[in-house]
Design a protein around this motif. Structure first.
Motif, short mmCIF file in Angstrom:
data_model
loop_
_atom_site.label_atom_id
_atom_site.label_comp_id
_atom_site.label_asym_id
_atom_site.label_seq_id
_atom_site.Cartn_x
_atom_site.Cartn_y
_atom_site.Cartn_z
N LEU A 52 26.98 28.91 22.72
CA LEU A 52 27.52 27.56 22.58
C LEU A 52 27.42 27.05 21.15
CD1 LEU A 52 25.99 25.95 25.80
CD2 LEU A 52 28.30 26.91 25.50
N PHE A 53 26.55 27.70 20.34
CA PHE A 53 26.35 27.29 18.95
C PHE A 53 26.84 28.33 17.95
CE2 PHE A 53 23.21 24.88 21.37
CZ PHE A 53 23.54 23.59 20.98
N GLY A 54 27.66 29.29 18.40
CA GLY A 54 28.31 30.21 17.48
C GLY A 54 27.79 31.63 17.41
N TRP A 55 26.67 31.92 18.08
CA TRP A 55 26.21 33.32 18.10
C TRP A 55 26.86 33.96 19.31
CZ3 TRP A 55 20.63 35.43 19.20
CH2 TRP A 55 20.56 36.77 18.80
N SER A 56 27.99 34.62 19.11
CA SER A 56 28.86 35.15 20.14
C SER A 56 29.64 33.98 20.75
CB SER A 56 28.09 35.94 21.20
OG SER A 56 29.00 36.59 22.07
N SER A 57 30.23 34.20 21.93
CA SER A 57 30.97 33.13 22.60
C SER A 57 31.13 33.49 24.06
CB SER A 57 32.35 32.95 21.95
OG SER A 57 33.11 34.15 22.08
N TYR A 58 31.53 32.49 24.84
CA TYR A 58 31.83 32.69 26.26
C TYR A 58 33.33 32.68 26.45
CZ TYR A 58 26.94 31.82 27.47
OH TYR A 58 25.58 31.89 27.59
N GLY A 59 33.78 33.35 27.48
CA GLY A 59 35.20 33.36 27.80
C GLY A 59 35.45 34.14 29.07
N PRO A 60 36.72 34.20 29.49
CA PRO A 60 37.04 34.95 30.70
C PRO A 60 36.79 36.45 30.48
CG PRO A 60 39.01 33.94 29.76
CD PRO A 60 37.87 33.57 28.90
N GLU A 61 36.34 37.10 31.53
CA GLU A 61 36.12 38.54 31.41
C GLU A 61 36.99 39.27 32.42
OE1 GLU A 61 32.17 39.82 32.37
OE2 GLU A 61 32.18 38.81 34.28
N GLY A 62 37.19 40.54 32.16
CA GLY A 62 37.94 41.38 33.08
C GLY A 62 39.31 40.82 33.38
N ALA A 63 39.56 40.61 34.65
CA ALA A 63 40.86 40.12 35.10
C ALA A 63 40.99 38.61 34.96
CB ALA A 63 41.08 40.53 36.55
N GLY A 64 40.00 37.97 34.34
CA GLY A 64 40.06 36.53 34.13
C GLY A 64 39.56 35.71 35.30
N ILE A 65 38.87 36.36 36.26
CA ILE A 65 38.38 35.62 37.42
C ILE A 65 36.94 35.15 37.26
CG2 ILE A 65 39.96 36.67 39.07
CD1 ILE A 65 37.71 38.58 39.87
N THR A 66 36.24 35.68 36.25
CA THR A 66 34.87 35.26 35.98
C THR A 66 34.73 34.94 34.49
OG1 THR A 66 34.13 37.54 35.65
CG2 THR A 66 33.87 36.63 37.86
N CYS A 67 33.66 34.22 34.17
CA CYS A 67 33.39 33.85 32.79
C CYS A 67 32.09 34.52 32.36
CB CYS A 67 33.25 32.33 32.70
SG CYS A 67 32.93 31.76 31.02
N SER A 68 32.06 34.99 31.14
CA SER A 68 30.86 35.65 30.64
C SER A 68 30.88 35.66 29.12
CB SER A 68 30.80 37.09 31.18
OG SER A 68 29.57 37.68 30.83
N ILE A 169 31.91 41.52 39.95
CA ILE A 169 31.70 40.89 41.25
C ILE A 169 30.37 41.33 41.86
CG2 ILE A 169 32.56 40.79 43.63
CD1 ILE A 169 35.40 40.81 42.44
N LEU A 170 30.05 42.60 41.72
CA LEU A 170 28.77 43.11 42.22
C LEU A 170 27.60 42.40 41.53
CD1 LEU A 170 27.53 45.27 44.11
CD2 LEU A 170 27.55 46.83 42.16
N ALA A 171 27.68 42.23 40.22
CA ALA A 171 26.61 41.56 39.47
C ALA A 171 26.50 40.09 39.87
CB ALA A 171 26.87 41.68 37.97
N LYS A 172 27.62 39.43 39.97
CA LYS A 172 27.58 38.00 40.30
C LYS A 172 27.09 37.77 41.72
CE LYS A 172 29.72 37.13 36.39
NZ LYS A 172 29.07 37.32 35.18
N SER A 173 27.26 38.73 42.60
CA SER A 173 26.82 38.57 43.99
C SER A 173 25.36 38.96 44.20
CB SER A 173 27.72 39.40 44.91
OG SER A 173 27.50 40.78 44.69
N SER A 174 24.68 39.39 43.15
CA SER A 174 23.30 39.88 43.31
C SER A 174 22.35 38.81 43.84
CB SER A 174 22.78 40.43 41.99
OG SER A 174 22.57 39.40 41.06
N THR A 175 22.61 37.55 43.57
CA THR A 175 21.72 36.49 44.05
C THR A 175 21.78 36.31 45.57
OG1 THR A 175 23.40 34.84 43.61
CG2 THR A 175 21.75 35.21 41.89
N VAL A 176 22.83 36.81 46.19
CA VAL A 176 22.97 36.70 47.64
C VAL A 176 22.01 37.66 48.36
CG1 VAL A 176 24.60 37.11 49.55
CG2 VAL A 176 25.36 36.01 47.45
N TYR A 177 21.67 38.77 47.72
CA TYR A 177 20.91 39.81 48.40
C TYR A 177 19.43 39.48 48.59
CZ TYR A 177 25.20 42.18 47.20
OH TYR A 177 26.51 42.49 47.05
#
Length: 193
Positions: A52-68, A169-177
């Motif tokens: 958020l302060f300029g060391w790298s950045s966030y944006g859509p990843e892969g097919a644009g369905i998640t942000c990272s 999707i597998l990574a983002k769903s890890s909190t469900v397990y």
């Protein structure tokens, strides 16, 4: 994801300390619990705020369905953040987990031949539950980490958007397990079912 892994590292160290202590744990003192929670959230926040302060950045990843984190940028600013993120938010917590459970398993083997009581068997069930949580977490996040590192340091276009969908999707769903594992491996909960 970072909070989840840091929490597992804190939990593994807490399990190690609890099981190797000779005195009974004080279940009315929540100071260590709150310290672990605050430590996990603070450490995670320290590693998620820099983009958020300029060391790298966030944006859509892969097919644009998640942000990272922007895995595809090849500049030094982005690469240095990703290397630090990989080391400090995956490798070091995983090393803490391996160290804690390695020492704990050695201690449990020594003690289990001497003490056979309900307290130790309960602790061993908790140990199995936490180890299963850690293994599931790694099965979810290691493919994502591998894809992210390949996207960052590999040839451009090596990881297609379609190839990155499943690990994301597998990574983002890890909190469900973790709740599912908790229900099936916690004796008190499974007896109620």
């Amino acid at each position: 994801g970072i909070i989840s892994l840091i929490s597992l590292a804190v939990l593994s160290y807490e399990r190690y300390c609890t099981m190797t202590r000779t005195a009974e744990a004080d279940t009315t003192n929540y100071r260590k619990t709150w310290t672990g929670i605050i430590l996990s959230w603070t450490y995670s926040l320290l590693w998620t705020v820099p983009p958020l302060f300029g060391w790298s950045s966030y944006g859509p990843e892969g097919a644009g369905i998640t942000c990272s984190v922007n895995w595809h940028s090849k500049d030094a600013n982005n690469a240095s953040y990703i290397i630090c993120l990989f080391i400090f938010c995956l490798v070091i917590p995983f090393a803490i987990i391996v160290y804690s459970y390695g020492k704990l398993l050695c201690a449990v083997r020594q003690v289990s031949s001497i003490h056979k009581g309900p307290g130790r068997s309960r602790e061993q069930r908790i140990l199995v539950m936490v180890v299963v949580m850690v293994v599931c977490f790694l099965l979810c996040w290691l493919p994502y980490a591998a894809v992210a590192l390949i996207a960052t340091f590999g040839q451009p276009g090596l990881i297609t958007p379609a190839a990155s969908i499943i690990p994301a999707i597998l990574a983002k769903s890890s909190t469900v397990y973790n709740p599912i594992i908790y229900v099936f491996l916690n004796k008190q909960v499974s007896e109620m079912l």
